[in-house]
Design a protein around this motif. Structure first.
Motif, PDB file in Angstrom:
ATOM      1  N   GLN A   2      -3.069   0.025  -6.423  1.00 42.24           N
ATOM      2  CA  GLN A   2      -3.256  -0.800  -7.616  1.00 42.24           C
ATOM      3  C   GLN A   2      -3.888  -0.006  -8.746  1.00 42.24           C
ATOM      4  O   GLN A   2      -3.536  -0.170  -9.915  1.00 42.24           O
ATOM      5  CB  GLN A   2      -4.127  -2.013  -7.271  1.00 42.24           C
ATOM      6  CG  GLN A   2      -3.569  -2.881  -6.160  1.00 42.24           C
ATOM      7  CD  GLN A   2      -2.151  -3.331  -6.442  1.00 42.24           C
ATOM      8  OE1 GLN A   2      -1.901  -4.015  -7.423  1.00 42.24           O
ATOM      9  NE2 GLN A   2      -1.210  -2.930  -5.600  1.00 42.24           N
ATOM     10  N   ALA A   3      -4.815   0.884  -8.423  1.00 44.91           N
ATOM     11  CA  ALA A   3      -5.453   1.721  -9.449  1.00 44.91           C
ATOM     12  C   ALA A   3      -4.439   2.672 -10.079  1.00 44.91           C
ATOM     13  O   ALA A   3      -4.419   2.864 -11.301  1.00 44.91           O
ATOM     14  CB  ALA A   3      -6.607   2.513  -8.833  1.00 44.91           C
ATOM     15  N   VAL A  10     -13.981   7.289  -6.149  1.00 41.03           N
ATOM     16  CA  VAL A  10     -12.836   6.400  -5.918  1.00 41.03           C
ATOM     17  C   VAL A  10     -13.293   4.946  -5.906  1.00 41.03           C
ATOM     18  O   VAL A  10     -12.676   4.079  -6.532  1.00 41.03           O
ATOM     19  CB  VAL A  10     -12.119   6.752  -4.596  1.00 41.03           C
ATOM     20  CG1 VAL A  10     -11.085   5.676  -4.241  1.00 41.03           C
ATOM     21  CG2 VAL A  10     -11.439   8.114  -4.692  1.00 41.03           C
ATOM     22  N   SER A  11     -14.388   4.671  -5.226  1.00 41.57           N
ATOM     23  CA  SER A  11     -14.922   3.304  -5.182  1.00 41.57           C
ATOM     24  C   SER A  11     -15.277   2.806  -6.576  1.00 41.57           C
ATOM     25  O   SER A  11     -15.016   1.652  -6.927  1.00 41.57           O
ATOM     26  CB  SER A  11     -16.163   3.242  -4.283  1.00 41.57           C
ATOM     27  OG  SER A  11     -15.824   3.534  -2.944  1.00 41.57           O
ATOM     28  N   ALA A  19      -9.282  -3.139  -9.047  1.00 34.47           N
ATOM     29  CA  ALA A  19      -8.127  -2.839  -8.194  1.00 34.47           C
ATOM     30  C   ALA A  19      -8.474  -3.055  -6.730  1.00 34.47           C
ATOM     31  O   ALA A  19      -9.565  -2.705  -6.278  1.00 34.47           O
ATOM     32  CB  ALA A  19      -7.669  -1.397  -8.408  1.00 34.47           C
ATOM     33  N   ARG A  20      -7.532  -3.613  -5.971  1.00 32.84           N
ATOM     34  CA  ARG A  20      -7.739  -3.846  -4.542  1.00 32.84           C
ATOM     35  C   ARG A  20      -7.783  -2.541  -3.763  1.00 32.84           C
ATOM     36  O   ARG A  20      -8.523  -2.404  -2.787  1.00 32.84           O
ATOM     37  CB  ARG A  20      -6.611  -4.736  -3.995  1.00 32.84           C
ATOM     38  CG  ARG A  20      -6.773  -5.134  -2.537  1.00 32.84           C
ATOM     39  CD  ARG A  20      -5.617  -5.995  -2.081  1.00 32.84           C
ATOM     40  NE  ARG A  20      -4.443  -5.214  -1.710  1.00 32.84           N
ATOM     41  CZ  ARG A  20      -4.200  -4.791  -0.470  1.00 32.84           C
ATOM     42  NH1 ARG A  20      -5.043  -5.055   0.486  1.00 32.84           N
ATOM     43  NH2 ARG A  20      -3.109  -4.116  -0.205  1.00 32.84           N
ATOM     44  N   ASP A  21      -6.974  -1.576  -4.190  1.00 38.02           N
ATOM     45  CA  ASP A  21      -6.881  -0.322  -3.454  1.00 38.02           C
ATOM     46  C   ASP A  21      -6.359   0.770  -4.380  1.00 38.02           C
ATOM     47  O   ASP A  21      -6.167   0.567  -5.582  1.00 38.02           O
ATOM     48  CB  ASP A  21      -5.987  -0.473  -2.220  1.00 38.02           C
ATOM     49  CG  ASP A  21      -4.598  -1.013  -2.580  1.00 38.02           C
ATOM     50  OD1 ASP A  21      -4.171  -0.858  -3.742  1.00 38.02           O
ATOM     51  OD2 ASP A  21      -3.932  -1.588  -1.702  1.00 38.02           O
ATOM     52  N   ARG A  22      -6.114   1.943  -3.812  1.00 36.00           N
ATOM     53  CA  ARG A  22      -5.664   3.097  -4.592  1.00 36.00           C
ATOM     54  C   ARG A  22      -4.334   2.818  -5.285  1.00 36.00           C
ATOM     55  O   ARG A  22      -4.117   3.231  -6.422  1.00 36.00           O
ATOM     56  CB  ARG A  22      -5.523   4.318  -3.676  1.00 36.00           C
ATOM     57  CG  ARG A  22      -6.813   4.758  -3.027  1.00 36.00           C
ATOM     58  CD  ARG A  22      -6.543   5.795  -1.958  1.00 36.00           C
ATOM     59  NE  ARG A  22      -6.389   7.123  -2.507  1.00 36.00           N
ATOM     60  CZ  ARG A  22      -7.353   8.044  -2.518  1.00 36.00           C
ATOM     61  NH1 ARG A  22      -8.540   7.751  -2.031  1.00 36.00           N
ATOM     62  NH2 ARG A  22      -7.131   9.240  -3.016  1.00 36.00           N
ATOM     63  N   ASP A  42       0.796  -1.228   0.000  1.00 33.97           N
ATOM     64  CA  ASP A  42       0.000   0.000   0.000  1.00 33.97           C
ATOM     65  C   ASP A  42       0.825   1.273   0.000  1.00 33.97           C
ATOM     66  O   ASP A  42       0.280   2.356  -0.215  1.00 33.97           O
ATOM     67  CB  ASP A  42      -0.909   0.012   1.233  1.00 33.97           C
ATOM     68  CG  ASP A  42      -1.849  -1.178   1.252  1.00 33.97           C
ATOM     69  OD1 ASP A  42      -2.860  -1.134   0.544  1.00 33.97           O
ATOM     70  OD2 ASP A  42      -1.547  -2.162   1.953  1.00 33.97           O
ATOM     71  N   LEU A  45     -12.019   1.986  -8.505  1.00 32.83           N
ATOM     72  CA  LEU A  45     -11.440   0.715  -8.063  1.00 32.83           C
ATOM     73  C   LEU A  45     -12.235  -0.465  -8.617  1.00 32.83           C
ATOM     74  O   LEU A  45     -11.660  -1.453  -9.086  1.00 32.83           O
ATOM     75  CB  LEU A  45     -11.406   0.640  -6.536  1.00 32.83           C
ATOM     76  CG  LEU A  45     -10.562   1.687  -5.798  1.00 32.83           C
ATOM     77  CD1 LEU A  45     -10.523   1.371  -4.303  1.00 32.83           C
ATOM     78  CD2 LEU A  45      -9.159   1.780  -6.346  1.00 32.83           C
TER      79      LEU A  45
END
Length: 216
Positions: free
Chosen positions: A202-203, A188-189, A197-200, A101, A192
């Motif tokens: 990854q995005a 954001v949601s 994407a798992r989280d920011r 992360d 993703l």
């Protein structure tokens, strides 16, 4: 409840230094230590830390494989903060791509270490240095470009992703776009979900690898 941290590094002096810095904070508790990535999954299951500060280079199991193991086998995994010596290390990029992360240099000042742990735990901003952004762009593929095109982001979602790639928090994005924070969270949601994407982190990697965002 304090923010709990697991330290993983094969150098005892590094672990001791991180522990001293973090435990000087009233809201942070170091709940355990490990000298190799092979010990991470059992300790995460036992201790349930909020954040794992993970060295990227270790003798038996490196931080990349340890990150993959945690995310693959642990329910509700902790946030993973990669700790390393060199910011342009391809291992760092590999760990972020595997699902870490954020990123922290071992030579960081105490205030930066504390800030990094809190920022990663909050999950609404990024620790993604310019050197790693360049690596992501260099590793770009046509498959990444195709995947992002298929995601069919709206214009506003694209604007939010570009600001995520700059490391802005939800509050900073909201101020920049003159919208509410809850609106940004919704965008954001959606980003993703569309990117898978798992989280920011990854995005943002997808954004750089696809060429949607380029390093400044």
């Amino acid at each position: 409840m304090p923010l709990t941290v697991l330290l993983v590094d094969d150098e005892p002096l590094v672990r001791a230094g991180l522990r001293a810095v973090l435990e000087a904070q009233p809201d942070i508790e170091v709940v355990g230590e490990a000298a190799d990535g092979a010990a991470v999954v059992p300790l995460v299951r036992e201790l349930r830390p909020d954040v794992v500060a993970m060295d990227v280079r270790m003798p038996l199991l490196d931080g990349i494989e340890a990150t993959r193991a945690v995310l693959r086998t642990v329910d509700r995994p902790p946030k993973i903060l990669v700790v390393t010596t060199f910011e342009n290390d391809e291992y760092v990029y590999g760990a972020l791509r595997a699902g870490a992360d954020g990123f922290l240099l071992k030579r960081a000042r105490p205030a930066e270490i504390v800030h990094a742990v809190r920022l990663v735990a909050a999950g609404d901003s990024l620790l993604f240095p310019a050197a790693v952004r360049r690596l992501a762009a260099e590793y770009g593929t046509s498959a990444a470009r195709t995947a992002l095109e298929r995601a069919a982001l709206t214009e506003r979602e694209g604007e939010v992703l570009r600001r995520m790639a700059r490391g802005l928090s939800n509050a900073e994005i909201a101020a920049d776009l003159v919208v509410g924070t809850e609106t940004v969270k919704s965008h954001v949601s959606a980003v993703l979900a569309k990117l898978g994407a798992r989280d920011r982190t990854q995005a943002v990697i997808a954004a750089y690898e696809s060429g949607f965002v380029t390093p400044s």
